[in-house]
Structure formats: structure tokens, C-alpha cells
Design an enzyme around this catalytic site. Structure first.
Site, PDB file in Angstrom:
ATOM      1  N   CYS A   1       0.837  -1.190   0.000  1.00 49.70           N
ATOM      2  CA  CYS A   1       0.000   0.000   0.000  1.00 49.70           C
ATOM      3  C   CYS A   1       0.877   1.247   0.000  1.00 49.70           C
ATOM      4  O   CYS A   1       1.874   1.327   0.729  1.00 49.70           O
ATOM      5  CB  CYS A   1      -0.918  -0.008   1.215  1.00 49.70           C
TER       6      CYS A   1
ATOM      7  N   ASP B   1      -0.084  -6.084  -0.498  1.00 49.14           N
ATOM      8  CA  ASP B   1      -1.220  -6.341  -1.383  1.00 49.14           C
ATOM      9  C   ASP B   1      -0.866  -7.536  -2.258  1.00 49.14           C
ATOM     10  O   ASP B   1       0.113  -7.495  -2.999  1.00 49.14           O
ATOM     11  CB  ASP B   1      -1.515  -5.125  -2.269  1.00 49.14           C
TER      12      ASP B   1
END
Length: 285
Positions: free
Chosen positions: A191, A198
Site C-alpha cells: 500500500c 497487497d
């Protein structure tokens, strides 16, 4: 990322609730929604924000949707949210989660009212039309979960990797003309604001000079320590392949694992692409 962009996204972090302890609303509060402009990151990768030379959409699946009916009885459902990639803004994911949580103790007479409310609020947030579908669990009991994308899996290639910052120089082509569908489950980035990992799968469909598979896999793996939002990563992959491989046509489709009940699934293409039939659910979702 240059200092100007760092400043822009640091301001976004300061103004949003990303990385901060959040209070939860007891009742409906559309003010929790927070937009993030697309333009700065597109300028960084030389994608004209006003261009119509690429197409696509962002699709979100929300698995934790609930509200109260007119008798105070809870209703649970899933929501599918989609909007065009040329919307001025994206929705900051934590703000979307907090917004949906604000519905939990709010009363709505029927599903149609819930859909209309969510669509209106999200459209206002991003400055573009947002399509919303809300499905009671009874309507999705038979949903198919796919083990993987269609295509050739790059992950079986026995390669050595040591670069974990984005390296488009790995991309190369031969003179052979092909049409290929490739995919990898090894996409991982962080992120932009919180640095949380992620995890995603990415499918690449192209026509043109054959892309070197080993180099493409190394390139995708090089995102491992890269900090960017989901949508921005997929656009960077799209832009880099277009620049370094120059295919006649290209589509890049990312499907990410969920966080806070939400998964994000962007697609970018050189050709107009319809949302219908594209929202396939992979095994990690």
C-alpha cells in the site's frame, strides 16, 4: 516517485484515515468516503489522464454488507461495485469500508433503496457514475470459484530473482508474432500509504511480438517491494508493456485478495471492454 508526488500522497495520507485508528459510525455517514485523484500517478508513468487510448474499469467486491430492514432485522449481502477507469478519482479503500460499516445499524425499506443510496454516494465521491449491485446470499450460493486465470502460467518458470523494485528493463520481445494469454499469481506490492502487503494475480492478454516469458515474470516479481495502490500497479504494468513491448493490442487484469471485506480488481486495455462476465472470483478471493 518524485518529491512533488510524495508531497501529494503524504497530504492524502494526512487527510484520510489510512494508517490511523478509526472510529466507527453507528449510523449512515456518506462523509466517510474519501476520493484519491488518478491524475498525479498517471502523469508519473506518462499516461495522459485525458486520453481515450486505453479503456477499462475498476471492480470491487464487498463481502461484508449489512443493514437493518424496516422491522429492525439485520440483512446480510454481498455488493459488486464498478466504475470506468476514466473517473477523475478512485475510492480510498479504508474509507469505503468505514462507509459500509455505517450502514450496519441503519434502516432501509428494501434492497433497491440500499443500491440507490450506495450508487449515489459513490458516484458523488469519485465524480463519475458508479454501478452497484447488491446480492442477498441466497442469490450467490452457486457462485463459481476459479483455481486460476485462463492462460499460460508463468510461475512454473525456473528463474533466479534478486530485484524487488520495479524494473521494466526486464521486458523484451522476439520478432515472432503471437497472440497469448499469460498469468501469474506472484504479484505482490505494498500500500502506498500504510505499507501493508497487497497480494494479487494478474492476467496479460496481448497480440504482437512475442514477449519473453522469463523477463515478464521477473518484471512482475519486481513489484514485490513497490509502494502503490492496486489500480496504479495495474496501470504501470499496462504502460510499461506498451512502452517496452509495443503490442498491437493489450489487456492487463489484476485480481487482488481482500482486505477489510473488500477486494479490488482493475483491468486496463487498448480495446473497449465490457464489465459483463469479467468479474470472476479466484481461489484466493
Amino acid at each position: 516517485m518524485n518529491k512533488e508526488l510524495e508531497s501529494i500522497y503524504q497530504n492524502i495520507a494526512n487527510q484520510s484515515e489510512l494508517g490511523q485508528t478509526a472510529n466507527y459510525d453507528s449510523y449512515y455517514n456518506p462523509k466517510r468516503l474519501y476520493p484519491i485523484p488518478r491524475a498525479p500517478k498517471r502523469q508519473e508513468i506518462n499516461l495522459d489522464p485525458n486520453s481515450t487510448t486505453f479503456y477499462g474499469f475498476d471492480c470491487w467486491n464487498h463481502y461484508e454488507v449489512s443493514w437493518l430492514n424496516s422491522k429492525g432485522k439485520p440483512v446480510v449481502a454481498m455488493a459488486v461495485i464498478s466504475y470506468d477507469c476514466h473517473s477523475p478519482c478512485i475510492i480510498e479503500s479504508k474509507s469505503l469500508k468505514l462507509y459500509f460499516n455505517s450502514l450496519n445499524n441503519s434502516t432501509f425499506p428494501d434492497v433497491e433503496t440500499v443500491v440507490q443510496t450506495i450508487s449515489k454516494d459513490l458516484s458523488h465521491c469519485i465524480g463519475s457514475e458508479v454501478a452497484v449491485n447488491v446480492y442477498p446470499l441466497s442469490e450467490i450460493a452457486s457462485q463459481t470459484i476459479y483455481a486460476a486465470f485462463d492462460g499460460i502460467c508463468l510461475d512454473k518458470l525456473d528463474i533466479e530473482c534478486s530485484v524487488y523494485h520495479v524494473m521494466p528493463d526486464f521486458l523484451s520481445t522476439s520478432s515472432k508474432l503471437v497472440e497469448e494469454v499469460l498469468y501469474s499469481d506472484l504479484l505482490k506490492s505494498n500500500c502506498l500509504v500504510t505499507n501493508q502487503p497487497d497480494w494479487g494475480s494478474v492476467q496479460i492478454i496481448y497480440k504482437g511480438k512475442k514477449i519473453n516469458h522469463e523477463g515478464l515474470l521477473k518484471y512482475l516479481i519486481s513489484f514485490r517491494n513497490h509502494n502503490e495502490f492496486h489500480e496504479q500497479c495495474i496501470e504501470r504494468i499496462f504502460a510499461d508493456i506498451m512502452r517496452f513491448c509495443q503490442p498491437e493490442s493489450l489487456a492487463v487484469y489484476g485480481r487482488y485478495t481482500r482486505r477489510g471485506g473488500l477486494d479490488i480488481n482493475p483491468i486496463r486495455s487498448t480495446e473497449p471492454c465490457a464489465f459483463d462476465g469479467q468479474n470472476i472470483r479466484l481461489i484466493r478471493q
